[in-house]
Design a protein around this motif. Structure first.
Motif, short mmCIF file in Angstrom:
data_model
loop_
_atom_site.label_atom_id
_atom_site.label_comp_id
_atom_site.label_asym_id
_atom_site.label_seq_id
_atom_site.Cartn_x
_atom_site.Cartn_y
_atom_site.Cartn_z
N GLY A 26 33.31 24.96 31.89
CA GLY A 26 32.29 23.97 32.22
C GLY A 26 32.15 23.74 33.72
N ARG A 27 32.82 24.52 34.54
CA ARG A 27 32.76 24.38 36.00
C ARG A 27 32.35 25.70 36.63
N ARG A 28 31.54 25.63 37.67
CA ARG A 28 31.13 26.83 38.41
C ARG A 28 32.10 27.01 39.59
N ARG A 29 32.81 28.12 39.60
CA ARG A 29 33.80 28.36 40.65
C ARG A 29 33.56 29.71 41.32
N GLU A 30 32.33 29.99 41.71
CA GLU A 30 32.00 31.26 42.33
C GLU A 30 32.76 31.48 43.62
N ALA A 31 32.93 30.43 44.41
CA ALA A 31 33.60 30.58 45.71
C ALA A 31 35.04 31.04 45.54
N VAL A 32 35.72 30.52 44.54
CA VAL A 32 37.11 30.91 44.30
C VAL A 32 37.16 32.39 43.91
N TYR A 33 36.32 32.79 42.98
CA TYR A 33 36.33 34.18 42.54
C TYR A 33 35.94 35.13 43.66
N ASN A 34 34.92 34.79 44.43
CA ASN A 34 34.51 35.66 45.53
C ASN A 34 35.57 35.72 46.62
N GLY A 35 36.25 34.63 46.89
CA GLY A 35 37.32 34.62 47.87
C GLY A 35 38.49 35.49 47.46
N VAL A 36 38.92 35.36 46.21
CA VAL A 36 40.02 36.19 45.72
C VAL A 36 39.60 37.67 45.69
N TYR A 37 38.36 37.93 45.31
CA TYR A 37 37.85 39.30 45.30
C TYR A 37 37.89 39.90 46.70
N ALA A 38 37.43 39.15 47.70
CA ALA A 38 37.40 39.66 49.07
C ALA A 38 38.81 39.91 49.60
N ILE A 39 39.73 38.98 49.33
CA ILE A 39 41.11 39.16 49.79
C ILE A 39 41.75 40.36 49.09
N SER A 40 41.50 40.51 47.80
CA SER A 40 42.05 41.65 47.06
C SER A 40 41.49 42.96 47.58
#
Length: 102
Positions: A26-40
């Motif tokens: 129920g929450r939009r967390r695009e920034a978290v996913y994109n941040g982890v993706y970029a660091i990975s």
């Protein structure tokens, strides 16, 4: 071609993961996913450079001793196969389209 496929396939996959998480939590967390993706992504690039340079340093990178250069490709292939195995056996729940997504 190989790196281009990563960009083409992973970007829509990341969007699907974000949408799935939003439906589930129920929450939009695009920034978290994109941040982890970029660091990975950057960590993977660092790891690939470190593995290839150390392989060539230890096993050779000259005309007289070319083994280090010759095994860099198979080592990268082994990492790719390991990633494929992890992706195939990752426990993902099947998703069904809801009225919001159709």
């Amino acid at each position: 071609v190989g790196q281009g496929m990563l960009y083409v396939l992973l970007t829509p996959l990341l969007g699907a993961i974000v949408d799935h998480d939003a439906r589930r939590s129920g929450r939009r967390r695009e920034a978290v996913y994109n941040g982890v993706y970029a660091i990975s992504w950057k960590a993977g690039a660092i790891l690939s450079v470190a593995v290839s340079t150390q392989t060539m340093h230890l096993l050779g990178n000259s005309k007289e001793s070319p083994l280090g250069v010759l095994v860099v490709g198979p080592i990268g292939g082994a990492f790719a196969l390991a990633a494929l195995a992890l992706a195939l056996f990752y426990p993902a729940a099947p998703t069904r389209p809801t009225e919001e997504t159709t």
